[in-house]
Design an enzyme around this catalytic site. Structure first.
Site, PDB file in Angstrom:
ATOM      1  N   VAL A  16     -14.842 -10.590 -20.894  1.00 10.96           N
ATOM      2  CA  VAL A  16     -15.937 -10.140 -21.231  1.00 10.96           C
ATOM      3  C   VAL A  16     -16.400  -9.606 -21.682  1.00 10.96           C
ATOM      4  O   VAL A  16     -17.812 -10.287 -22.066  1.00 10.96           O
ATOM      5  CB  VAL A  16     -14.812  -8.072 -21.281  1.00 10.96           C
ATOM      6  CG1 VAL A  16     -15.725  -7.638 -22.854  1.00 10.96           C
ATOM      7  CG2 VAL A  16     -14.341  -7.876 -19.919  1.00 10.96           C
ATOM      8  N   ALA A 248     -12.491   0.606   3.511  1.00  7.50           N
ATOM      9  CA  ALA A 248     -11.442   0.007   3.592  1.00  7.50           C
ATOM     10  C   ALA A 248     -10.574  -1.521   4.081  1.00  7.50           C
ATOM     11  O   ALA A 248     -11.320  -1.975   4.041  1.00  7.50           O
ATOM     12  CB  ALA A 248     -10.797   0.597   5.226  1.00  7.50           C
ATOM     13  N   GLY A 249      -9.745  -1.814   3.448  1.00  8.79           N
ATOM     14  CA  GLY A 249      -9.114  -3.081   3.215  1.00  8.79           C
ATOM     15  C   GLY A 249      -7.590  -3.110   2.932  1.00  8.79           C
ATOM     16  O   GLY A 249      -6.300  -2.504   4.008  1.00  8.79           O
ATOM     17  N   CYS A 256      -7.987  -5.511 -13.696  1.00  8.99           N
ATOM     18  CA  CYS A 256      -7.654  -4.019 -14.530  1.00  8.99           C
ATOM     19  C   CYS A 256      -7.991  -2.761 -13.624  1.00  8.99           C
ATOM     20  O   CYS A 256      -7.069  -2.025 -14.392  1.00  8.99           O
ATOM     21  CB  CYS A 256     -10.105  -3.677 -14.314  1.00  8.99           C
ATOM     22  SG  CYS A 256     -10.458  -5.215 -15.776  1.00  8.99           S
ATOM     23  N   LYS A 316     -11.632 -11.096  -5.424  1.00 10.43           N
ATOM     24  CA  LYS A 316     -12.899 -10.730  -4.419  1.00 10.43           C
ATOM     25  C   LYS A 316     -14.017 -11.747  -4.817  1.00 10.43           C
ATOM     26  O   LYS A 316     -13.413 -12.647  -4.989  1.00 10.43           O
ATOM     27  CB  LYS A 316     -13.573  -8.759  -5.668  1.00 10.43           C
ATOM     28  CG  LYS A 316     -13.996  -9.660  -6.791  1.00 10.43           C
ATOM     29  CD  LYS A 316     -14.383  -7.745  -7.035  1.00 10.43           C
ATOM     30  CE  LYS A 316     -15.333  -8.742  -8.532  1.00 10.43           C
ATOM     31  NZ  LYS A 316     -16.529  -6.515  -9.031  1.00 10.43           N
TER      32      LYS A 316
HETATM   33  N1  LIG Z   1     -12.217  -8.636 -17.130  1.00  6.94           N
HETATM   34  C1  LIG Z   1     -13.153  -7.456 -16.369  1.00  6.94           C
HETATM   35  O1  LIG Z   1     -13.821  -7.666 -14.958  1.00  6.94           O
HETATM   36  C2  LIG Z   1     -13.399  -6.430 -17.225  1.00  6.94           C
HETATM   37  C3  LIG Z   1     -14.082  -5.445 -17.123  1.00  6.94           C
HETATM   38  C4  LIG Z   1     -13.941  -4.082 -18.345  1.00  6.94           C
HETATM   39  C5  LIG Z   1     -13.165  -4.457 -18.955  1.00  6.94           C
HETATM   40  N2  LIG Z   1     -12.204  -5.293 -19.018  1.00  6.94           N
HETATM   41  C6  LIG Z   1     -11.222  -5.450 -20.529  1.00  6.94           C
HETATM   42  O2  LIG Z   1     -11.679  -6.301 -21.209  1.00  6.94           O
HETATM   43  C7  LIG Z   1     -10.623  -6.721 -22.028  1.00  6.94           C
HETATM   44  C8  LIG Z   1     -11.058  -8.306 -22.135  1.00  6.94           C
HETATM   45  O3  LIG Z   1     -10.199  -8.454 -20.532  1.00  6.94           O
HETATM   46  P1  LIG Z   1     -10.898 -10.391 -19.718  1.00  6.94           P
HETATM   47  O4  LIG Z   1     -10.892  -9.764 -18.520  1.00  6.94           O
HETATM   48  O5  LIG Z   1     -11.950 -10.659 -20.860  1.00  6.94           O
HETATM   49  O6  LIG Z   1      -9.794 -10.699 -20.610  1.00  6.94           O
HETATM   50  P2  LIG Z   1      -9.488 -12.634 -20.688  1.00  6.94           P
HETATM   51  O7  LIG Z   1      -8.392 -12.399 -20.800  1.00  6.94           O
HETATM   52  O8  LIG Z   1     -10.644 -12.980 -19.779  1.00  6.94           O
HETATM   53  O9  LIG Z   1     -10.328 -13.227 -22.191  1.00  6.94           O
HETATM   54  C9  LIG Z   1      -9.389 -12.321 -23.597  1.00  6.94           C
HETATM   55  C10 LIG Z   1      -9.378 -13.790 -24.168  1.00  6.94           C
HETATM   56  O10 LIG Z   1      -9.276 -13.247 -25.814  1.00  6.94           O
HETATM   57  C11 LIG Z   1      -8.823 -13.894 -26.071  1.00  6.94           C
HETATM   58  N3  LIG Z   1      -7.649 -13.773 -27.417  1.00  6.94           N
HETATM   59  C12 LIG Z   1      -6.258 -13.052 -27.162  1.00  6.94           C
HETATM   60  N4  LIG Z   1      -6.057 -12.753 -28.791  1.00  6.94           N
HETATM   61  C13 LIG Z   1      -7.630 -13.395 -29.387  1.00  6.94           C
HETATM   62  C14 LIG Z   1      -7.636 -13.511 -31.113  1.00  6.94           C
HETATM   63  N5  LIG Z   1      -6.664 -12.090 -32.289  1.00  6.94           N
HETATM   64  N6  LIG Z   1      -8.435 -13.634 -32.026  1.00  6.94           N
HETATM   65  C15 LIG Z   1      -9.569 -14.390 -30.699  1.00  6.94           C
HETATM   66  N7  LIG Z   1      -9.369 -14.656 -28.776  1.00  6.94           N
HETATM   67  C16 LIG Z   1      -8.674 -13.550 -29.151  1.00  6.94           C
HETATM   68  C17 LIG Z   1      -7.859 -14.824 -25.072  1.00  6.94           C
HETATM   69  O11 LIG Z   1      -7.269 -16.731 -25.155  1.00  6.94           O
HETATM   70  C18 LIG Z   1      -8.679 -14.796 -24.268  1.00  6.94           C
HETATM   71  O12 LIG Z   1      -9.752 -15.987 -23.571  1.00  6.94           O
HETATM   72  C19 LIG Z   1      -9.766  -5.791 -21.191  1.00  6.94           C
HETATM   73  O13 LIG Z   1      -8.881  -4.978 -22.360  1.00  6.94           O
HETATM   74  C20 LIG Z   1      -9.751  -5.876 -20.070  1.00  6.94           C
HETATM   75  O14 LIG Z   1      -8.958  -4.156 -20.062  1.00  6.94           O
HETATM   76  C21 LIG Z   1     -12.313  -5.799 -18.547  1.00  6.94           C
END
Ligand SMILES: NC(=O)c1ccc[n+]([C@@H]2O[C@H](COP(=O)([O-])OP(=O)(O)OC[C@H]3O[C@@H](n4cnc5c(N)ncnc54)[C@H](O)[C@@H]3O)[C@@H](O)[C@H]2O)c1
Length: 436
Positions: A16, A248-249, A256, A316
Site C-alpha cells: 500500500v 467459484a474456486g 487482507c 492471485k
Molecule cells: N496489501 C493490500 O492489498 C492492502 C489493501 C488494502 C489495505 N491494506 C492494508 O494496508 C496496510 C499495509 O498493508 P501492506 O500489504 O502494504 O503491508 P506490508 O507488510 O507489505 O508493508 C508494511 C510496511 O510497513 C513497514 N513498517 C512497519 N513498521 C513501520 C514503522 N514504524 N515505520 C515505517 N515503516 C514501518 C514494514 O517494514 C513494511 O515494509 C495493512 O493494514 C493492510 O491491511 C492492504
C-alpha cells in the site's frame, strides 16, 4: 505558474505504501517515504522494486526526482505535514488485528502541526484510541485503502470511491485529504472516523462472504449436476447481486480478506456480539481449500507416493504475494497425504520457497507436470491458459487436472487427453484413463 503540490509523507513502504507514494508522485506531489527496513530503503533508492505490481516500476522510475526514500522519520516530518500511515496490521494470535506497528508510529510522531492519515486497515475504534495518544497539534483522518494487489496502481488512480473519515475537530484536515484525491474524480465519502473504519472492514467481509457463498453454491452444483459458472452468470446479471466476486474456486487468501474478516469477527466478539455469518464464511473458506484433495483422490485413490504438480502459488495472479495463499494449505495437505508435491509459479517462487518446506520448485509449468500423476491449477496466471496442454498431457504419468479456479477451457483440456475436474462444473469428469 502552477502552485507546487503539497509534500506528502508515507510511513511504511509495503504494497500500500509504495503504491501510494508512487501514485501521489505521479500526481505531482513531492513524496517522502519512510520504512524501518534499511535494506528495503536502500533497494528502493537504487531503483529496485520490492514487489511485483503491474505499472509500478514505470511510475517509480518516471517520478524518481519527486520520490525520497528514507529510514529516518525526521526527514519525513521535516518535509511533510500530511502523513499517510501504511504500516502492516497483521493478525495477532487472538485473531484481533495487531496494532503494534501503528502504535510505534504514533509514539514516534511527537507533536506539531501534522495530519496522521490512517491508510492501514484497523478495527473500528482504533482512531478514537489513537487520538487520545496523539501529541498536541496532530489531527487524525481515516482514509482506508481499497486497492487490490495485481491492479493496485490502476485501482489507486481510478478508485470506485475514496473514504475520508474525520471528526468535527479535524474537519479541516479531512478537507486537505479530500483535496489530494480530487484529481482522481471519484466520489469522496466524507464521514466520521468510526464509520470510515467500519466501511473498510464491512466491504472486505462482504466480498469474502460473496466468495464463500458462491463456493457453497458450487459444492451443491456438484451434487445436483448444475454448472456454477452458468449459475453465477445468471445471478450476476441481477443488478442487486452483481457479477464481481461470484467466481467459484479454492477459496480466498491474501494479506487482507482472511485477517480483516477475522478482525471484524473479533471486534464484534469483543463487544459481546456473536457475528455468526462470518464464522461460516471463514469455515467454508478453510474447507474449500481442502476439497481439491478429495477430487484428486477420486481419480487416484490414496495420494501416498503420488506426484502432484501445483500450477501457481501466489494467492492471485499478477502478484508475488504469498500471504495466506490457498496454495500453502493445499501443499501442506497433499504432503500430509504422503504426496510428492512439485510447484511452479511465474513470479512468486522466491517468496514461496521458504514457506513450502519439502515442496519442489520447477522452472516452468511443463517441467512441473513432467511425470506427475495429477496437476492442480491454483492461481489463474494467463500463461496457463496458453500452455501447450497436449505436450503437458504427454509429459504426465496420468493426464489429470483439477482446475481450482475454473479458469481453463475444459473442452480443450479433454480434447488434449485430460481428465478434467473443475469446481462446481456440471459436466461429469471422465475418469482418469490410467487411474488405478
Ligand atoms: N496489501 C493490500 O492489498 C492492502 C489493501 C488494502 C489495505 N491494506 C492494508 O494496508 C496496510 C499495509 O498493508 P501492506 O500489504 O502494504 O503491508 P506490508 O507488510 O507489505 O508493508 C508494511 C510496511 O510497513 C513497514 N513498517 C512497519 N513498521 C513501520 C514503522 N514504524 N515505520 C515505517 N515503516 C514501518 C514494514 O517494514 C513494511 O515494509 C495493512 O493494514 C493492510 O491491511 C492492504
Amino acid at each position: 505558474m502552477a502552485r507546487p503540490r503539497e509534500p506528502i509523507g508515507v510511513i511504511g513502504v509495503g504494497w500500500v505504501g509504495l503504491v501510494t507514494a508512487a501514485c501521489f508522485a505521479e500526481l505531482g506531489h513531492p513524496v517522502f517515504a519512510r520504512d524501518i527496513l534499511a535494506e528495503k530503503v536502500e533497494g528502493l533508492r537504487r531503483g529496485e522494486t520490492t514487489i511485483h505490481e503491474p505499472g509500478l516500476d514505470e511510475l517509480l522510475a518516471g517520478n524518481a526526482e519527486r520520490l525520497t526514500f528514507t529510514a529516518d522519520l525526521k526527514e519525513v516530518l521535516d518535509a511533510a505535514r500530511l502523513l499517510f500511515v501504511c504500516v502492516d496490521t497483521p493478525p495477532s494470535p487472538s485473531g484481533d488485528a495487531d496494532l503494534s506497528r501503528v502504535r510505534a508510529v504514533v509514539e514516534e510522531l511527537g507533536a506539531g502541526d501534522r495530519v496522521l492519515i490512517m491508510k492501514s486497515t484497523v478495527p473500528a475504534g482504533t482512531g478514537a484510541a489513537v487520538k487520545r495518544d496523539l501529541g498536541d497539534g496532530i489531527a487524525y483522518v481515516s482514509c482506508p485503502e481499497f486497492l487490490k494487489e495485481g491492479s493496485a496502481v490502476e485501482d489507486f488512480m481510478n478508485p470506485d470511491r475514496v473514504v475520508v473519515g474525520a471528526d468535527e475537530r479535524d474537519a479541516e484536515a479531512g478537507d486537505a485529504v479530500a483535496a489530494l484525491y480530487e484529481p482522481l474524480g471519484a466520489e469522496i465519502v466524507r464521514t466520521d472516523v468510526a464509520s470510515a473504519e467500519m466501511i473498510k472492514l464491512a466491504s472486505n467481509a462482504f466480498l469474502a462472504t460473496k466468495i464463500s457463498f458462491v463456493n457453497e453454491i458450487a459444492n451443491v452444483c456438484e451434487e445436483v449436476g448444475a454448472d456454477v459458472a452458468e449459475v453465477a452468470r445468471g445471478m450476476g446479471l441481477d443488478e442487486r447481486i452483481g457479477s464481481a466476486f461470484l467466481r467459484a474456486g479454492i477459496g480466498y487468501g491474501g494479506s487482507c480478506f482472511p485477517k480483516d474478516v477475522s478482525a471484524l469477527k473479533m471486534l464484534a466478539g469483543n463487544t459481546g456480539y456473536h457475528f455468526q455469518l462470518l464464522n461460516a464464511v471463514i469455515e467454508v473458506n478453510e474447507l474449500q481449500k481442502r476439497r481439491v484433495v478429495g477430487k484428486l483422490q477420486k481419480h487416484l485413490g490414496s495420494l501416498l507416493g503420488r506426484r502432484i504438480a501445483l500450477l501457481g502459488l501466489a494467492f492471485k495472479p499478477d502478484t508475488d504475494d504469498m500471504r495466506e495463499a490457498s496454495s500453502l494449505v493445499l501443499a501442506a495437505r497433499l504432503v500430509g497425504e504422503g504426496a510428492e508435491v512439485v510447484a511452479y509459479d511465474p513470479v512468486a517462487a522466491d517468496r514461496a520457497r521458504e514457506l513450502l518446506g519439502s515442496v519442489e520448485l520447477a522452472g516452468s509449468a511443463l517441467d512441473a507436470v513432467e511425470g506427475a500423476d495429477g496437476a492442480v491449477l491454483v492461481t489463474e496466471w494467463p500463461e496457463f491458459a496458453e500452455l501447450d496442454w497436449a505436450s503437458a498431457a504427454a509429459a504426465m504419468a496420468r493426464p489429470l487436472i483439477v482446475d481450482g479456479r475454473n479458469f481453463l477451457d475444459a473442452d480443450r483440456l479433454r480434447a488434449a487427453g485430460f481428465a478434467y475436474e473443475g469446481i462446481g462444473r456440471a459436466v461429469e469428469a471422465t475418469p482418469s484413463p490410467a487411474a488405478d
